[in-house]
Scaffold this active site. Structure first.
Site, mmCIF file in Angstrom:
data_model
loop_
_atom_site.group_PDB
_atom_site.id
_atom_site.type_symbol
_atom_site.label_atom_id
_atom_site.label_comp_id
_atom_site.label_asym_id
_atom_site.label_seq_id
_atom_site.Cartn_x
_atom_site.Cartn_y
_atom_site.Cartn_z
ATOM 1 N N HIS A 64 0.844 -1.204 0.000
ATOM 2 C CA HIS A 64 0.000 0.000 0.000
ATOM 3 C C HIS A 64 0.875 1.247 0.000
ATOM 4 C CE1 HIS A 64 0.491 1.148 4.298
ATOM 5 N NE2 HIS A 64 0.546 -0.149 4.534
ATOM 6 N N ASP A 66 -0.424 4.404 0.804
ATOM 7 C CA ASP A 66 -0.905 5.431 1.723
ATOM 8 C C ASP A 66 -0.181 5.314 3.061
ATOM 9 O OD1 ASP A 66 -2.302 2.962 2.069
ATOM 10 O OD2 ASP A 66 -3.794 3.978 3.312
ATOM 11 N N ASP A 97 6.552 1.641 6.487
ATOM 12 C CA ASP A 97 5.130 1.278 6.370
ATOM 13 C C ASP A 97 4.433 2.201 5.385
ATOM 14 O OD1 ASP A 97 2.674 0.109 6.915
ATOM 15 O OD2 ASP A 97 2.311 1.310 8.699
ATOM 16 N N GLU A 131 -5.267 1.428 2.551
ATOM 17 C CA GLU A 131 -5.030 0.335 3.492
ATOM 18 C C GLU A 131 -4.988 0.811 4.924
ATOM 19 O OE1 GLU A 131 -2.798 -2.502 6.037
ATOM 20 O OE2 GLU A 131 -2.328 -0.403 5.574
ATOM 21 N N GLU A 157 4.638 -5.578 3.240
ATOM 22 C CA GLU A 157 4.687 -4.907 4.542
ATOM 23 C C GLU A 157 5.996 -5.299 5.246
ATOM 24 O OE1 GLU A 157 2.545 -2.827 6.053
ATOM 25 O OE2 GLU A 157 0.495 -3.260 5.385
ATOM 26 N N HIS A 357 4.242 3.917 11.989
ATOM 27 C CA HIS A 357 3.509 4.974 12.690
ATOM 28 C C HIS A 357 4.359 5.637 13.779
ATOM 29 C CE1 HIS A 357 -0.507 2.641 11.671
ATOM 30 N NE2 HIS A 357 0.311 2.774 10.638
#
Length: 384
Positions: A64, A66, A97, A131, A157, A357
């Site tokens: 992903h 995003d 990520d 995602e 990932e 994150h």
């Protein structure tokens, strides 16, 4: 190494929150064309799909594009959108990520073109969208609407260059209580919905302690991530209270099991609280709304599964060493490819899950290079 590093720096510098991925999708599509992909398309949802080869064996490598937002900028030493390099490490939001996995997957095509794409293979490199907001939604669309159902999916990932074969599922649930508002100077005239919620919150904390661990994937969990209430004013008794639950599902746990556990709590019964599994219906950057329930199934394949063994063989052939095999702690698009559609799925990605994150998110350039090599090796191995 050098063009892959430059490309990675460029895409990290492009802000791409969920449903705002248009610019980074455009940049990635340009790179695919420059690398000589046979076909490059963006579907109506906004997912970028690059194809190499036209054989009957369909292999997809997904990541992903995003990211979550930056959070408190004061916690970052590096510019989150600077793509700065220091000591062989690239810093920026989305580095691990998981723009790194997408960049490596895109560049694996360049390696395959040099080595020769197996004639029996159609390779699809997917840069998927939304995602972070709703994992797996992109692949629900790709399978159901684009009519692409691969023979195997490799998720990029971050795995710290390990082979992963599953993870816990998850749900987003709300529990709501209702009351009767009245003036705050005489609370006895009303029914406070927050007070009705208080024993439910305590029971949910105890429920989390009772959930049993399962082999390999560990225990399911439930935690309260948000509390909100409603009332006519701040000088009134609350007439409504809602809590948001993050429920992680281990092997054998399903949507109905998780919902029934909540309804069976004594405090939920006593208060007449309502339990609701949430829906997701947010437009993609192309304006498409593709609604789904926020239930993301658990998935896991045994280490003996043929596609996992192919990955192990590809790792050994590429790097001359045995890989570590494990599971993710967080959730991925595998909730759809494997959990919903039963497609053989595995994970192998550059970077580390712990940086997801996180302030000063980063990824090693060496990981990018090795991941690209693995993807090319896996395609060759899986093709036989």
């Amino acid at each position: 190494r050098e063009p892959l590093t430059r490309f990675m720096q460029e895409i990290v510098a492009i802000r791409s929150l969920s449903a705002q991925e248009g610019p980074v999708i455009g940049r990635m599509a340009d790179e695919m064309r420059a690398l000589g992909y046979d076909e490059v398309t963006v579907d109506p949802m906004g997912n970028l799909i690059g194809r190499l080869g036209s054989g009957p064996v369909k292999i997809a490598i997904d990541g992903h594009c995003d990211t979550v937002d930056v959070g408190d900028r004061s916690l970052w030493k590096y510019d989150p959108f600077g793509g700065e390099v220091e000591n062989g490490v690239i810093y920026g939001r989305g580095a691990s990520d998981q723009k790194g996995g997408v960049a490596s997957a895109i560049y694996s095509a360049a390696l395959l073109k040099k080595a020769g794409v197996p004639k029996n293979v159609s390779l699809y490199v997917v840069a998927s969208v939304q995602e972070e907001d709703c994992d797996g939604l992109c692949w629900q669309y790709i399978v159901k609407e684009d009519h692409l159902k691969p023979d195997v999916v490799v998720l990029t990932e971050p795995t710290s260059l390990r082979i992963y074969r599953g993870h816990r599922g998850r749900m987003e649930i709300e529990v709501s209580t209702s009351g009767v508002s009245c003036h705050g100077s005489a609370p006895e005239r009303g029914v406070n919905a927050i007070y009705k919620m208080a024993p439910i919150m305590a029971d949910i904390e105890q429920l989390n302690e009772r959930l049993k661990p399962k082999e390999l994937l560990g225990k399911g969990t439930v935690t309260i991530s948000q509390v909100r209430s409603s009332s006519p004013s701040l000088c009134a008794v609350a007439d409504g209270c809602t809590i948001h639950l993050d429920r992680r599902l281990t092997a054998g746990e399903t949507e109905s099991i998780a919902v029934d556990e909540l309804y069976l709590l004594p405090s939920v019964k006593a208060s007449g609280a309502q339990v609701k599994v949430l829906d997701y219906a947010v437009p993609s950057f192309k304006g498409l709304v593709y609604p789904t329930k926020k239930y993301f199934p658990t998935w896991e394949f045994p280490e003996s599964a043929p596609h996992v063994q192919k990955a192990v063989a590809a790792y050994e052939a590429t790097f001359g060493a045995k890989p570590e095999v494990g599971h993710w702690t967080f959730s991925t698009n595998g909730v759809a490819t494997a959990g919903m559609f039963g497609i053989p799925t595995l994970g192998f990605g550059p970077g580390h899950e712990k940086f997801a994150h996180f302030p000063d998110e980063c990824i090693e350039i060496e990981h990018l290079v090795r991941a690209a090599a693995f993807y090319a090796g896996f395609v060759t191995e899986f093709a036989g």
